[in-house]
Design a protein around this motif. Sequence first.
Motif, PDB file in Angstrom:
ATOM      1  N   PRO A 148       0.819  -1.214   0.000  1.00 35.47           N
ATOM      2  CA  PRO A 148       0.000   0.000   0.000  1.00 35.47           C
ATOM      3  C   PRO A 148       0.850   1.259   0.000  1.00 35.47           C
ATOM      4  CG  PRO A 148      -0.089  -1.092   2.139  1.00 35.47           C
ATOM      5  CD  PRO A 148       0.706  -1.975   1.234  1.00 35.47           C
ATOM      6  N   GLY A 149       0.319   2.324  -0.588  1.00 36.02           N
ATOM      7  CA  GLY A 149       1.002   3.617  -0.545  1.00 36.02           C
ATOM      8  C   GLY A 149       1.206   4.031   0.903  1.00 36.02           C
ATOM      9  N   GLY A 150       2.369   4.564   1.211  1.00 41.95           N
ATOM     10  CA  GLY A 150       2.655   4.972   2.587  1.00 41.95           C
ATOM     11  C   GLY A 150       3.170   3.848   3.457  1.00 41.95           C
ATOM     12  N   ALA A 151       3.383   2.656   2.874  1.00 48.87           N
ATOM     13  CA  ALA A 151       3.938   1.541   3.652  1.00 48.87           C
ATOM     14  C   ALA A 151       5.400   1.828   3.959  1.00 48.87           C
ATOM     15  CB  ALA A 151       3.813   0.243   2.859  1.00 48.87           C
ATOM     16  N   GLU A 152       5.962   1.064   4.931  1.00 52.17           N
ATOM     17  CA  GLU A 152       7.361   1.254   5.323  1.00 52.17           C
ATOM     18  C   GLU A 152       8.298   1.016   4.145  1.00 52.17           C
ATOM     19  OE1 GLU A 152       5.529  -1.327   6.595  1.00 52.17           O
ATOM     20  OE2 GLU A 152       4.834  -0.511   8.497  1.00 52.17           O
ATOM     21  N   LEU A 153       7.901   0.138   3.241  1.00 55.68           N
ATOM     22  CA  LEU A 153       8.726  -0.205   2.085  1.00 55.68           C
ATOM     23  C   LEU A 153       8.012   0.203   0.805  1.00 55.68           C
ATOM     24  CD1 LEU A 153       9.873  -3.807   3.042  1.00 55.68           C
ATOM     25  CD2 LEU A 153      11.075  -1.663   3.420  1.00 55.68           C
ATOM     26  N   ASP A 154       8.805   0.592  -0.192  1.00 57.05           N
ATOM     27  CA  ASP A 154       8.203   0.911  -1.479  1.00 57.05           C
ATOM     28  C   ASP A 154       8.197  -0.338  -2.369  1.00 57.05           C
ATOM     29  OD1 ASP A 154      10.812   0.617  -2.364  1.00 57.05           O
ATOM     30  OD2 ASP A 154      11.093   2.716  -2.855  1.00 57.05           O
ATOM     31  N   LEU A 155       7.534  -0.225  -3.495  1.00 57.01           N
ATOM     32  CA  LEU A 155       7.358  -1.365  -4.394  1.00 57.01           C
ATOM     33  C   LEU A 155       8.698  -1.899  -4.904  1.00 57.01           C
ATOM     34  CD1 LEU A 155       5.374  -3.267  -5.793  1.00 57.01           C
ATOM     35  CD2 LEU A 155       5.127  -1.557  -7.599  1.00 57.01           C
ATOM     36  N   ASP A 156       9.646  -1.014  -5.202  1.00 52.20           N
ATOM     37  CA  ASP A 156      10.957  -1.458  -5.690  1.00 52.20           C
ATOM     38  C   ASP A 156      11.679  -2.315  -4.659  1.00 52.20           C
ATOM     39  OD1 ASP A 156      10.786  -0.312  -8.206  1.00 52.20           O
ATOM     40  OD2 ASP A 156      11.620   1.597  -7.526  1.00 52.20           O
ATOM     41  N   THR A 157      11.659  -1.884  -3.406  1.00 52.54           N
ATOM     42  CA  THR A 157      12.347  -2.634  -2.339  1.00 52.54           C
ATOM     43  C   THR A 157      11.696  -3.993  -2.133  1.00 52.54           C
ATOM     44  OG1 THR A 157      12.918  -0.535  -1.278  1.00 52.54           O
ATOM     45  CG2 THR A 157      13.121  -2.520   0.059  1.00 52.54           C
ATOM     46  N   VAL A 158      10.374  -4.033  -2.154  1.00 47.76           N
ATOM     47  CA  VAL A 158       9.662  -5.305  -1.975  1.00 47.76           C
ATOM     48  C   VAL A 158      10.010  -6.259  -3.119  1.00 47.76           C
ATOM     49  CG1 VAL A 158       7.385  -6.397  -1.883  1.00 47.76           C
ATOM     50  CG2 VAL A 158       7.826  -4.305  -0.585  1.00 47.76           C
ATOM     51  N   GLN A 159      10.154  -5.739  -4.332  1.00 46.57           N
ATOM     52  CA  GLN A 159      10.538  -6.594  -5.461  1.00 46.57           C
ATOM     53  C   GLN A 159      11.905  -7.229  -5.236  1.00 46.57           C
ATOM     54  OE1 GLN A 159       9.574  -5.000  -9.530  1.00 46.57           O
ATOM     55  NE2 GLN A 159       8.889  -3.256  -8.303  1.00 46.57           N
ATOM     56  N   HIS A 160      12.837  -6.488  -4.646  1.00 45.03           N
ATOM     57  CA  HIS A 160      14.159  -7.044  -4.343  1.00 45.03           C
ATOM     58  C   HIS A 160      14.049  -8.192  -3.346  1.00 45.03           C
ATOM     59  CE1 HIS A 160      16.771  -4.356  -6.544  1.00 45.03           C
ATOM     60  NE2 HIS A 160      16.063  -3.330  -6.120  1.00 45.03           N
ATOM     61  N   LEU A 161      13.228  -7.993  -2.320  1.00 44.49           N
ATOM     62  CA  LEU A 161      13.047  -9.041  -1.314  1.00 44.49           C
ATOM     63  C   LEU A 161      12.394 -10.283  -1.918  1.00 44.49           C
ATOM     64  CD1 LEU A 161      11.854  -6.863   1.694  1.00 44.49           C
ATOM     65  CD2 LEU A 161      14.042  -8.076   1.511  1.00 44.49           C
ATOM     66  N   VAL A 162      11.404 -10.070  -2.774  1.00 42.62           N
ATOM     67  CA  VAL A 162      10.706 -11.196  -3.406  1.00 42.62           C
ATOM     68  C   VAL A 162      11.647 -11.969  -4.323  1.00 42.62           C
ATOM     69  CG1 VAL A 162       8.917 -11.808  -5.093  1.00 42.62           C
ATOM     70  CG2 VAL A 162       8.375 -10.257  -3.208  1.00 42.62           C
ATOM     71  N   SER A 163      12.408 -11.261  -5.158  1.00 41.96           N
ATOM     72  CA  SER A 163      13.295 -11.969  -6.091  1.00 41.96           C
ATOM     73  C   SER A 163      14.368 -12.744  -5.341  1.00 41.96           C
ATOM     74  CB  SER A 163      13.912 -11.006  -7.104  1.00 41.96           C
ATOM     75  OG  SER A 163      14.723 -10.040  -6.475  1.00 41.96           O
ATOM     76  N   ALA A 164      14.929 -12.151  -4.280  1.00 40.44           N
ATOM     77  CA  ALA A 164      15.950 -12.861  -3.496  1.00 40.44           C
ATOM     78  C   ALA A 164      15.361 -14.099  -2.832  1.00 40.44           C
ATOM     79  CB  ALA A 164      16.549 -11.923  -2.447  1.00 40.44           C
ATOM     80  N   ALA A 165      14.155 -13.965  -2.280  1.00 44.82           N
ATOM     81  CA  ALA A 165      13.524 -15.113  -1.617  1.00 44.82           C
ATOM     82  C   ALA A 165      13.140 -16.195  -2.625  1.00 44.82           C
ATOM     83  CB  ALA A 165      12.297 -14.660  -0.833  1.00 44.82           C
ATOM     84  N   ALA A 166      12.737 -15.799  -3.822  1.00 43.87           N
ATOM     85  CA  ALA A 166      12.359 -16.791  -4.849  1.00 43.87           C
ATOM     86  C   ALA A 166      13.553 -17.626  -5.267  1.00 43.87           C
ATOM     87  CB  ALA A 166      11.756 -16.091  -6.062  1.00 43.87           C
ATOM     88  N   GLY A 167      14.737 -17.027  -5.218  1.00 41.07           N
ATOM     89  CA  GLY A 167      15.936 -17.748  -5.628  1.00 41.07           C
ATOM     90  C   GLY A 167      16.578 -18.585  -4.548  1.00 41.07           C
ATOM     91  N   GLU A 168      16.092 -18.461  -3.313  1.00 45.14           N
ATOM     92  CA  GLU A 168      16.675 -19.251  -2.235  1.00 45.14           C
ATOM     93  C   GLU A 168      16.452 -20.725  -2.502  1.00 45.14           C
ATOM     94  OE1 GLU A 168      14.695 -17.664   1.194  1.00 45.14           O
ATOM     95  OE2 GLU A 168      16.211 -16.121   1.472  1.00 45.14           O
ATOM     96  N   ASN A 169      17.485 -21.498  -2.273  1.00 46.95           N
ATOM     97  CA  ASN A 169      17.354 -22.936  -2.488  1.00 46.95           C
ATOM     98  C   ASN A 169      16.460 -23.534  -1.413  1.00 46.95           C
ATOM     99  OD1 ASN A 169      18.958 -23.221  -4.790  1.00 46.95           O
ATOM    100  ND2 ASN A 169      20.797 -23.100  -3.545  1.00 46.95           N
ATOM    101  N   ALA A 170      15.412 -24.148  -1.854  1.00 46.37           N
ATOM    102  CA  ALA A 170      14.490 -24.818  -0.941  1.00 46.37           C
ATOM    103  C   ALA A 170      14.497 -26.299  -1.265  1.00 46.37           C
ATOM    104  CB  ALA A 170      13.083 -24.259  -1.115  1.00 46.37           C
ATOM    105  N   VAL A 171      14.293 -27.096  -0.261  1.00 50.14           N
ATOM    106  CA  VAL A 171      14.219 -28.533  -0.491  1.00 50.14           C
ATOM    107  C   VAL A 171      12.879 -28.822  -1.129  1.00 50.14           C
ATOM    108  CG1 VAL A 171      14.192 -30.795   0.598  1.00 50.14           C
ATOM    109  CG2 VAL A 171      15.650 -28.990   1.514  1.00 50.14           C
ATOM    110  N   PRO A 172      12.869 -29.350  -2.356  1.00 46.58           N
ATOM    111  CA  PRO A 172      11.590 -29.601  -3.014  1.00 46.58           C
ATOM    112  C   PRO A 172      10.800 -30.684  -2.301  1.00 46.58           C
ATOM    113  CG  PRO A 172      13.400 -30.493  -4.309  1.00 46.58           C
ATOM    114  CD  PRO A 172      14.007 -29.779  -3.136  1.00 46.58           C
ATOM    115  N   ARG A 173       9.502 -30.454  -2.184  1.00 47.71           N
ATOM    116  CA  ARG A 173       8.645 -31.464  -1.568  1.00 47.71           C
ATOM    117  C   ARG A 173       8.289 -32.497  -2.613  1.00 47.71           C
ATOM    118  NH1 ARG A 173       4.083 -27.781   0.447  1.00 47.71           N
ATOM    119  NH2 ARG A 173       2.993 -29.352  -0.719  1.00 47.71           N
TER     120      ARG A 173
END
Length: 199
Positions: A148-173
Amino acid sequence: MDAVRVALLREVLAGTEWLGATRRFAGALRGSVVAHGGGLLLVGTAAYEPWHLAAHLVDEAAWSGTPELAPTLVRHDARPSDPAHLAVGLGRIEAARRGETLLVVAEREDAALLERVAGARRGGVTVLALGAGDGELPALAHEVLPVPGGAELDLDTVQHLVSAAAGENAVPRPRGRRRFRDALSRLAESLTEPPPSPW
């Protein structure tokens, strides 16, 4: 934003809802593209195209060994004279089919884009929305991460967090037949083991 800055940002955000929210959303994204293997389409609005997210997902796909994370960037102003990776227009969303994933990054809704997203969803495409927290887009999406507008983080920063988390190696179920075969294999091993020695 490099890995060190993402790590520092995560440290600052420890204890907030953002870390869990971005990891859940990234897990849904990764799970969708890996499970279906149909490809990832990434689109923004005419006013905001998510170039940086596309580049970071390409990097994360290479680093994590998950090629399915590398998106096709769908552009509003794509021209045939553009380089191939930049020449994919909105018609690609209309051509999307079951098994594909569409990630929509939008601070505000775009009526023409919404029609295409709705058509893709009806065609069996998994829709994820990042940014818009209200309106029709979240209702169309299977998974939403509102910024949301006015959130602690802006959309660009959240995209960085999402892309980094998506690339984390997870053990596939294990899924479906593999899980059954694994259980059957364990059962066969236990039945063919010699009995324990009585002394």
